[in-house]
Write an enzyme that holds these catalytic residues in place. Structure first.
Site, mmCIF file in Angstrom:
data_model
loop_
_atom_site.group_PDB
_atom_site.id
_atom_site.type_symbol
_atom_site.label_atom_id
_atom_site.label_comp_id
_atom_site.label_asym_id
_atom_site.label_seq_id
_atom_site.Cartn_x
_atom_site.Cartn_y
_atom_site.Cartn_z
ATOM 1 N N ASP A 94 31.997 -13.767 -7.426
ATOM 2 C CA ASP A 94 30.914 -13.042 -7.500
ATOM 3 C C ASP A 94 29.721 -13.884 -7.072
ATOM 4 O O ASP A 94 29.418 -15.016 -7.157
ATOM 5 C CB ASP A 94 30.561 -12.438 -9.034
ATOM 6 N N ASP B 129 32.691 -5.071 -6.021
ATOM 7 C CA ASP B 129 32.114 -4.333 -7.299
ATOM 8 C C ASP B 129 31.332 -3.199 -6.928
ATOM 9 O O ASP B 129 31.290 -2.287 -7.433
ATOM 10 C CB ASP B 129 31.396 -5.259 -8.173
#
Length: 169
Positions: free
Chosen positions: A124, A142
Site C-alpha cells: 500500500d 483498493d
C-alpha cells in the site's frame, strides 16, 4: 468458442479487469523498484497526500492482520475463491455498467491477491491526511475495489430486476 464470455458487456468487463490489474501491478512495481519508496521514505505530493510504504498483512483497513504462513495462505485462498466467483459473475453479466463494476472489483482482488502470493502481504502506498486526521494507506487495487462496489450498489438501487419486465424487454 467454448470459453468466450456470454455477452459483449462481459467481454469488455474482462478487458477492463486486465487493464486495471496491469495498472495496479505496474504502479506497485514502479513504487517498489523504480522510486524505491521503501528505501527513500515518504514522498510528500501535497499537504494532504503522501506516498509511503506499508505492507498490509490483513485485509481492508488492516483488519485480520496475520503474521503466520497459515494466515497468509488462508487469505490467499479466500482471494482465489473470491476471484473465481467474481469471474463467473462477470462471465454471466449482460449489462455493461454492472460488468464494469464487477471488473473493477475483480482486478483489485487479483492485484492484491498477487501481492499476497508474491510478497506475503499487500503493498500500500497512498496516505491521505489532514491535520491530525489520518486515512488508512491504500493502493490502486483498493481504489478499483471501492469504485466497483460503489458501482454495484448504485446499480442495485437504480436498476431493479423487475424493470425489464415492466418495460416489456
Amino acid at each position: 468458442m467454448a470459453f468466450a464470455p456470454q455477452s459483449r458487456a462481459s467481454a469488455i468487463g474482462f478487458a477492463v479487469a486486465l487493464v486495471g490489474l496491469l495498472l495496479d501491478q505496474g504502479h506497485k512495481a514502479w513504487m517498489l523498484y523504480g522510486i524505491r519508496v521503501a528505501e527513500t521514505g515518504p514522498v510528500e505530493l501535497t499537504s494532504f497526500l503522501d506516498l509511503v510504504m506499508v505492507w498490509n498483512r490483513g485485509i481492508s483497513y488492516g483488519l485480520f492482520q496475520t503474521e503466520t504462513g497459515f494466515g497468509r495462505w488462508l487469505l490467499a485462498g479466500f482471494t482465489v475463491i473470491a476471484c473465481v466467483v467474481l469471474a463467473i459473475w462477470l462471465w454471466r453479466t449482460a449489462r455493461l455498467f454492472p460488468a464494469l463494476s464487477i471488473a473493477l472489483v475483480l482486478s483489485g482482488a487479483l492485484g492484491n491477491g498477487i501481492d499476497r502470493l508474491v510478497y506475503g502481504a499487500v503493498a500500500d502506498f497512498f496516505h491521505f491526511h489532514f491535520g491530525s486526521f489520518s486515512w488508512y494507506v491504500f493502493n490502486l487495487a483498493d481504489v478499483w475495489i471501492v469504485a466497483g462496489v460503489a458501482g454495484l450498489l448504485y446499480d442495485s438501487l437504480v436498476h431493479r430486476p423487475n424493470d425489464a419486465a415492466k418495460s416489456g424487454h
